[in-house]
Design a protein around this motif. Structure first.
Motif, PDB file in Angstrom:
ATOM      1  N   ASP A  78     -13.406   3.537  27.569  1.00 42.53           N
ATOM      2  CA  ASP A  78     -13.396   2.779  29.314  1.00 42.53           C
ATOM      3  C   ASP A  78     -13.330   4.046  30.346  1.00 42.53           C
ATOM      4  N   GLY A  79     -14.036   4.687  30.407  1.00 42.37           N
ATOM      5  CA  GLY A  79     -14.060   6.136  31.167  1.00 42.37           C
ATOM      6  C   GLY A  79     -13.704   6.716  31.826  1.00 42.37           C
ATOM      7  N   ARG A  80     -11.710   6.453  31.501  1.00 39.47           N
ATOM      8  CA  ARG A  80     -10.547   7.317  31.926  1.00 39.47           C
ATOM      9  C   ARG A  80     -10.720   8.678  30.817  1.00 39.47           C
ATOM     10  N   PRO A  81      -9.941   9.494  32.144  1.00 40.23           N
ATOM     11  CA  PRO A  81     -10.227  10.908  31.158  1.00 40.23           C
ATOM     12  C   PRO A  81      -9.564  10.758  29.612  1.00 40.23           C
ATOM     13  N   GLY A  82      -9.327  11.489  29.079  1.00 38.34           N
ATOM     14  CA  GLY A  82      -8.259  11.930  28.167  1.00 38.34           C
ATOM     15  C   GLY A  82      -8.789  12.670  27.222  1.00 38.34           C
ATOM     16  N   HIS A  83      -8.108  12.921  26.243  1.00 40.11           N
ATOM     17  CA  HIS A  83      -8.008  13.972  24.830  1.00 40.11           C
ATOM     18  C   HIS A  83      -7.493  13.949  23.860  1.00 40.11           C
ATOM     19  N   LEU A  84      -7.572  14.543  23.227  1.00 41.81           N
ATOM     20  CA  LEU A  84      -7.165  14.386  21.603  1.00 41.81           C
ATOM     21  C   LEU A  84      -5.815  15.564  21.172  1.00 41.81           C
ATOM     22  N   GLU A  85      -4.911  15.122  21.061  1.00 42.88           N
ATOM     23  CA  GLU A  85      -4.032  16.110  20.313  1.00 42.88           C
ATOM     24  C   GLU A  85      -4.029  15.675  18.784  1.00 42.88           C
ATOM     25  N   PHE A  86      -3.745  17.327  18.135  1.00 43.26           N
ATOM     26  CA  PHE A  86      -3.857  17.679  16.956  1.00 43.26           C
ATOM     27  C   PHE A  86      -2.865  18.200  15.850  1.00 43.26           C
ATOM     28  N   THR A  87      -2.181  17.674  15.669  1.00 43.08           N
ATOM     29  CA  THR A  87      -1.034  17.921  14.577  1.00 43.08           C
ATOM     30  C   THR A  87      -0.420  18.204  13.248  1.00 43.08           C
ATOM     31  N   THR A  88      -0.311  18.756  12.222  1.00 42.67           N
ATOM     32  CA  THR A  88      -0.855  19.037  10.780  1.00 42.67           C
ATOM     33  C   THR A  88       1.158  19.160  11.340  1.00 42.67           C
ATOM     34  N   GLN A  89       1.521  17.829   9.615  1.00 42.86           N
ATOM     35  CA  GLN A  89       2.773  18.018   9.047  1.00 42.86           C
ATOM     36  C   GLN A  89       2.383  18.658   7.856  1.00 42.86           C
ATOM     37  N   THR A  90       3.398  19.496   6.747  1.00 42.60           N
ATOM     38  CA  THR A  90       3.484  19.347   5.411  1.00 42.60           C
ATOM     39  C   THR A  90       4.462  19.136   4.762  1.00 42.60           C
ATOM     40  N   SER A  91       5.189  18.471   3.599  1.00 42.46           N
ATOM     41  CA  SER A  91       6.197  18.441   3.442  1.00 42.46           C
ATOM     42  C   SER A  91       6.709  19.894   2.395  1.00 42.46           C
ATOM     43  N   PHE A 113       3.514   9.678   6.649  1.00 43.69           N
ATOM     44  CA  PHE A 113       3.706  11.171   6.393  1.00 43.69           C
ATOM     45  C   PHE A 113       5.709  11.016   6.394  1.00 43.69           C
ATOM     46  N   ASP A 114       5.975  10.506   6.953  1.00 38.39           N
ATOM     47  CA  ASP A 114       7.067  10.557   6.940  1.00 38.39           C
ATOM     48  C   ASP A 114       7.726   9.237   5.783  1.00 38.39           C
ATOM     49  N   GLU A 115       7.949   8.877   5.907  1.00 37.35           N
ATOM     50  CA  GLU A 115       7.762   7.690   4.539  1.00 37.35           C
ATOM     51  C   GLU A 115       7.500   8.255   3.162  1.00 37.35           C
ATOM     52  N   LEU A 116       6.016   8.512   3.438  1.00 38.39           N
ATOM     53  CA  LEU A 116       6.168   8.868   2.416  1.00 38.39           C
ATOM     54  C   LEU A 116       6.328  10.111   1.492  1.00 38.39           C
ATOM     55  N   SER A 117       7.007  11.013   2.437  1.00 38.71           N
ATOM     56  CA  SER A 117       7.271  12.401   2.166  1.00 38.71           C
ATOM     57  C   SER A 117       8.878  12.642   2.039  1.00 38.71           C
ATOM     58  N   GLU A 118       9.054  11.419   2.338  1.00 44.08           N
ATOM     59  CA  GLU A 118      11.328  11.143   2.069  1.00 44.08           C
ATOM     60  C   GLU A 118      10.869  11.537   0.429  1.00 44.08           C
ATOM     61  N   GLY A 119      11.894  11.992   0.290  1.00 45.99           N
ATOM     62  CA  GLY A 119      12.548  12.151  -1.101  1.00 45.99           C
ATOM     63  C   GLY A 119      11.677  12.836  -2.409  1.00 45.99           C
ATOM     64  N   ALA A 120       9.924  12.550  -1.760  1.00 44.47           N
ATOM     65  CA  ALA A 120       9.020  13.624  -2.410  1.00 44.47           C
ATOM     66  C   ALA A 120       9.408  14.815  -3.017  1.00 44.47           C
ATOM     67  N   HIS A 121       8.899  14.671  -4.650  1.00 43.48           N
ATOM     68  CA  HIS A 121       9.148  16.238  -5.202  1.00 43.48           C
ATOM     69  C   HIS A 121       8.529  16.938  -5.119  1.00 43.48           C
ATOM     70  N   ASP A 122       7.063  17.069  -4.642  1.00 40.16           N
ATOM     71  CA  ASP A 122       6.012  17.894  -4.658  1.00 40.16           C
ATOM     72  C   ASP A 122       5.813  18.221  -3.497  1.00 40.16           C
ATOM     73  N   PRO A 123       5.165  20.052  -3.416  1.00 39.21           N
ATOM     74  CA  PRO A 123       4.727  20.762  -2.010  1.00 39.21           C
ATOM     75  C   PRO A 123       3.477  20.201  -0.859  1.00 39.21           C
ATOM     76  N   THR A 124       3.169  19.694  -1.419  1.00 36.79           N
ATOM     77  CA  THR A 124       1.441  19.464  -1.532  1.00 36.79           C
ATOM     78  C   THR A 124       1.375  18.733  -0.529  1.00 36.79           C
ATOM     79  N   ALA A 149       0.602  -1.396   0.182  1.00 37.76           N
ATOM     80  CA  ALA A 149       0.041   0.109   0.015  1.00 37.76           C
ATOM     81  C   ALA A 149       1.080   1.586  -0.241  1.00 37.76           C
ATOM     82  N   LEU A 150       2.031   1.685   0.871  1.00 40.20           N
ATOM     83  CA  LEU A 150       2.893   2.579   0.761  1.00 40.20           C
ATOM     84  C   LEU A 150       3.219   2.627  -0.774  1.00 40.20           C
ATOM     85  N   ASP A 151       4.046   1.419  -0.919  1.00 41.52           N
ATOM     86  CA  ASP A 151       4.526   1.742  -2.950  1.00 41.52           C
ATOM     87  C   ASP A 151       3.144   2.696  -3.646  1.00 41.52           C
ATOM     88  N   LEU A 152       2.292   2.259  -3.635  1.00 39.77           N
ATOM     89  CA  LEU A 152       1.458   2.144  -4.128  1.00 39.77           C
ATOM     90  C   LEU A 152       0.969   3.474  -4.226  1.00 39.77           C
TER      91      LEU A 152
END
Length: 297
Positions: A278-291, A204-215, A174-177
Motif C-alpha cells: 500500500d506504499g507505507r514504510p515497512g519492515h519484516l521481523e524474523f524470529t525462530t523458536q526451537t522446542s 508453535f506454542d500449540e504444537l510443541s506443548e507436550g511434545a517429546h521431540d527436540p526437533t 489440521a492441528l490434530d493431524l
C-alpha cells in the motif's frame, strides 16, 4: 482456485522453506492435506510485486536465497525476459524438486484444483507416482499414517489449512493431524498465519506443548511499520503491519533447520526498508523458536 493468495509474501515464505526442506531431506513420500492447484496464472498487482516479483529481483544478491531451490524452480519457469507467467503451487514445486524418486499423495476439495493437479501430474510424466484425492485431506493423511510401514523410507507431510481448527470426517483438525505426524516421527512442514501481533508463533506454542521431540522448529515472519506501535493487521486481505505467518517444522534434520533459518534471515534483509504493497514504510521481523522436551538436556 483454492488459493487466492498465491505468490504473495506469506505464500512465498511457505514455498521457500518447503522446497529447501525437500531438497535436503529427499523423502520417498510426499503428502499434502490442502494442496490447492499445481499452477496459477500470474497477475500483476501490488501484492505480487511485493511478493514473488521482488524476490526474483533481489534474491541473487543474498547467498542462501541465490542458491535456494525455490529460486531455481522459479527461474526455470520464467521466460526469456525473466518474468513469470504462471506461479507454481506447493505440489508442483515438490514434484519439480523430487521427480520420480518420490511418490505423492495430495488432497483438495476444490474441483478445479483437483483437475489442475491431475493434469500437471500427466504433463510431468508422474501420473503413476501421484495420487490426487478429491477428499478431506486430514482424513486421507490420517488414514495413510495408520497404514504407514516402518520400512526405513522417509515421508514429509505439508499442512497448509485455511481453518486450522475445522474438523474433518475423521474428527481431526489440521492441528490434530500435525500432532499425530509429530508423534509418529513423520517429517512435517506446517504453515500458519495471524493478524494480531499477540498471536505471534501461536502454532508453535500449540504444537510443541507436550511434545517429546527436540526437533520442533518455528520460523516466524511479522510485518511491521518502523517506529510505530504494534497494530492488528488484516491477514487474508493484504500484507500490512500486524500481519504475520510462519512455518513449524518437525522431525527434520539439523541441516534442514539451519538452511531454513538462514533463508529467513536473508529474506528479512532482502525486504529491509521496502515499501509495503500500500506504499507505507515497512519492515519484516524474523524470529525462530526451537522446542526442548522436559527430559532433554
Amino acid at each position: 482456485m483454492a488459493n487466492r493468495h498465491f505468490a504473495r509474501l506469506a505464500d512465498m515464505w511457505k514455498h521457500l522453506v518447503l522446497v529447501e526442506v525437500l531438497s535436503i531431506e529427499r523423502p520417498s513420500r510426499y503428502w499434502e492435506s490442502h494442496a490447492g492447484s499445481a499452477t496459477y496464472e500470474m497477475v500483476d498487482d501490488t501484492e505480487r510485486s511485493y511478493g514473488v516479483r521482488r524476490f526474483l529481483k533481489v534474491a541473487p544478491r543474498f547467498p542462501a536465497l541465490a542458491r535456494s531451490r525455490y529460486l531455481a524452480h522459479l527461474s526455470s519457469m520464467s521466460h526469456s525476459a525473466g518474468q513469470l507467467t504462471s506461479y507454481p503451487g506447493s505440489p508442483m514445486l515438490a514434484a519439480l524438486e523430487l521427480g520420480s524418486e518420490c511418490s505423492y499423495l495430495v488432497c483438495d476439495l476444490d474441483p478445479s484444483s483437483v483437475t489442475n493437479l491431475r493434469a500437471a501430474a500427466v504433463q510431468l510424466g508422474l501420473a503413476s507416482r501421484v495420487q490426487v484425492l478429491d477428499t478431506d485431506g486430514m482424513t486421507a493423511l490420517h488414514q495413510a499414517l495408520l497404514s504407514l510401514e516402518q520400512d526405513g523410507s522417509t515421508t514429509v507431510a505439508h499442512i497448509d489449512p485455511y481453518d486450522p481448527r475445522a474438523v474433518g470426517p475423521s474428527g481431526l483438525s489440521a492441528l490434530d493431524l500435525a500432532r499425530e505426524l509429530i508423534a509418529r516421527r513423520v517429517g512435517l512442514v506446517y504453515w500458519y498465519g495471524y493478524d494480531r501481533p499477540g498471536r505471534r508463533a501461536w502454532a508453535f506454542d500449540e504444537l510443541s506443548e507436550g511434545a517429546h521431540d527436540p526437533t520442533i522448529w518455528c520460523g516466524d515472519v511479522m510485518v511491521t511499520a518502523p517506529g510505530a506501535e504494534p497494530v492488528d493487521g488484516d491477514l487474508g486481505v493484504a500484507t500490512t503491519p500486524g500481519t504475520g505467518f510462519g512455518i513449524v517444522c518437525a522431525n527434520l534434520s539439523i541441516n534442514a533447520i539451519h538452511a531454513c533459518q538462514q533463508l529467513g534471515e536473508e529474506l528479512t534483509a532482502a525486504y529491509d526498508d521496502v515499501p509495503l504493497p500500500d506504499g507505507r514504510p515497512g519492515h519484516l521481523e524474523f524470529t525462530t523458536q526451537t522446542s526442548t522436551p522436559p527430559d532433554h538436556p
